[in-house]
Scaffold this motif. Sequence first.
Motif, short mmCIF file in Angstrom:
data_model
loop_
_atom_site.label_atom_id
_atom_site.label_comp_id
_atom_site.label_asym_id
_atom_site.label_seq_id
_atom_site.Cartn_x
_atom_site.Cartn_y
_atom_site.Cartn_z
N LEU A 132 0.83 -1.20 0.00
CA LEU A 132 0.00 0.00 0.00
C LEU A 132 0.86 1.26 0.00
CD1 LEU A 132 -2.76 -1.03 2.58
CD2 LEU A 132 -2.97 -0.89 0.09
N GLY A 133 2.00 1.20 0.72
CA GLY A 133 2.90 2.34 0.73
C GLY A 133 3.49 2.61 -0.64
N VAL A 134 3.92 1.56 -1.32
CA VAL A 134 4.51 1.71 -2.66
C VAL A 134 3.47 2.20 -3.66
CG1 VAL A 134 5.58 0.46 -4.57
CG2 VAL A 134 6.29 0.00 -2.23
N ALA A 135 2.32 1.51 -3.69
CA ALA A 135 1.27 1.88 -4.64
C ALA A 135 0.72 3.27 -4.33
CB ALA A 135 0.14 0.85 -4.60
N GLY A 136 0.60 3.59 -3.05
CA GLY A 136 0.10 4.91 -2.67
C GLY A 136 1.03 6.03 -3.10
N LEU A 137 2.32 5.76 -3.07
CA LEU A 137 3.30 6.76 -3.49
C LEU A 137 3.12 7.09 -4.97
CD1 LEU A 137 5.80 8.46 -2.84
CD2 LEU A 137 7.20 6.47 -3.36
N PHE A 138 2.96 6.06 -5.80
CA PHE A 138 2.75 6.29 -7.22
C PHE A 138 1.42 6.97 -7.50
CE2 PHE A 138 5.86 2.73 -7.52
CZ PHE A 138 6.83 3.40 -8.25
N ALA A 139 0.37 6.55 -6.79
CA ALA A 139 -0.95 7.13 -6.99
C ALA A 139 -0.97 8.60 -6.58
CB ALA A 139 -2.00 6.35 -6.20
N PHE A 140 -0.31 8.91 -5.46
CA PHE A 140 -0.25 10.30 -5.00
C PHE A 140 0.52 11.16 -5.99
CE2 PHE A 140 1.43 13.88 -2.62
CZ PHE A 140 0.37 14.26 -1.81
N ARG A 141 1.63 10.65 -6.48
CA ARG A 141 2.42 11.42 -7.45
C ARG A 141 1.63 11.69 -8.72
NH1 ARG A 141 7.47 8.54 -10.18
NH2 ARG A 141 5.69 7.51 -11.16
N HIS A 142 0.89 10.68 -9.19
CA HIS A 142 0.10 10.86 -10.40
C HIS A 142 -0.98 11.93 -10.21
CE1 HIS A 142 -2.14 9.94 -14.02
NE2 HIS A 142 -3.23 9.72 -13.30
N ALA A 143 -1.67 11.87 -9.06
CA ALA A 143 -2.72 12.85 -8.80
C ALA A 143 -2.14 14.25 -8.60
CB ALA A 143 -3.52 12.43 -7.57
N TRP A 144 -0.99 14.33 -7.93
CA TRP A 144 -0.38 15.63 -7.66
C TRP A 144 0.07 16.32 -8.96
CZ3 TRP A 144 -0.04 18.40 -3.22
CH2 TRP A 144 0.83 19.49 -3.21
N ASN A 145 0.55 15.53 -9.91
CA ASN A 145 1.08 16.10 -11.16
C ASN A 145 0.02 16.24 -12.25
OD1 ASN A 145 3.70 16.29 -10.11
ND2 ASN A 145 4.21 14.21 -10.75
N GLU A 146 -1.19 15.78 -12.00
CA GLU A 146 -2.24 15.84 -13.03
C GLU A 146 -2.55 17.30 -13.39
OE1 GLU A 146 -4.67 14.81 -15.87
OE2 GLU A 146 -3.67 13.27 -14.66
N TYR A 147 -2.65 17.55 -14.69
CA TYR A 147 -2.86 18.93 -15.15
C TYR A 147 -4.14 19.09 -15.97
CZ TYR A 147 -2.22 23.25 -17.80
OH TYR A 147 -2.41 24.48 -18.37
N ILE A 148 -4.33 18.23 -16.98
CA ILE A 148 -5.44 18.42 -17.92
C ILE A 148 -6.79 18.34 -17.23
CG2 ILE A 148 -6.60 17.46 -19.94
CD1 ILE A 148 -4.09 18.94 -20.62
#
Length: 285
Positions: free
Chosen positions: A202-218
Amino acid sequence: MAEKKPALQAAKWITRPIMWLFLLITVLLTLFPILMTILGSLKTGAEMMSGGDLLPKEWQFRNYMEAWQQTNFARFTWNSVFLSVISTVGTLLVAAMAAYVVDRRDFPGKTLYVGVQASTMFISVGAIVLRPQFDLMVKLNLNSSLWGVILILISAHSSTFFILQGFYKSIPRELDEAAMVDGSGFIRTFFKIILPLLTPGLGVAGLFAFRHAWNEYILPLVFTMTSPHLQTLTVGLANLRYGSSAAMQIHLMMAGACLSILPMLVVYILANKTFIQVTAGSVKG
């Protein structure tokens, strides 16, 4: 055997410097853009436009204050944190339940479901699905809310699904069977026994999910056009490109970018131990 040892030692002496040279070049290529951004954020606008030297002539630390004030940074930061945290929690919950059922149960269409999940990872349709997604959120009356963006981000959970599925394979099935014998149901077994053991995943997957949401622009850009107060940091930073006099403000954009990196650094530091354990889910199974 004695003849092979000198040959192996010679090979190590040759390959080891090459390996370290490759790693050094990789680190430099990774850190150079970050260094340029930090130094650019401390220059004047004229220095940035002229090219100038690598180091600023005068260190303009007030750029950070101007970037903070011009973009309503506190509000946009809160919007980004809200969007990223809620979508990350939702993604982990949905993907964890889906991966658990796929790993522990057989059901009609299981192979098709996994194939659809995999296809969404390798086929990027980008802006093609943006209009249907927006039309759907209009019908749900979420087209002017961050909740619409959150639902779309949660639905794109395929990478999280496969990461967690790999970690499930390292959890013995005997634990499920023992829980069933003790009278625990399928759902209770998942939440009380299996999910706590999935913490590294969950820590690993959450890190990637958080990064994706944080960098989302469109998505935040489209869904907040009529509600500027809901803009995220990525959208707000883009508004720093031009000032009130239509002049380029690249130095302020870089200052804002440096500030926006800080929350991600905090998340990486907090999830550092679990991030290293990503191999635990990829080696087994």
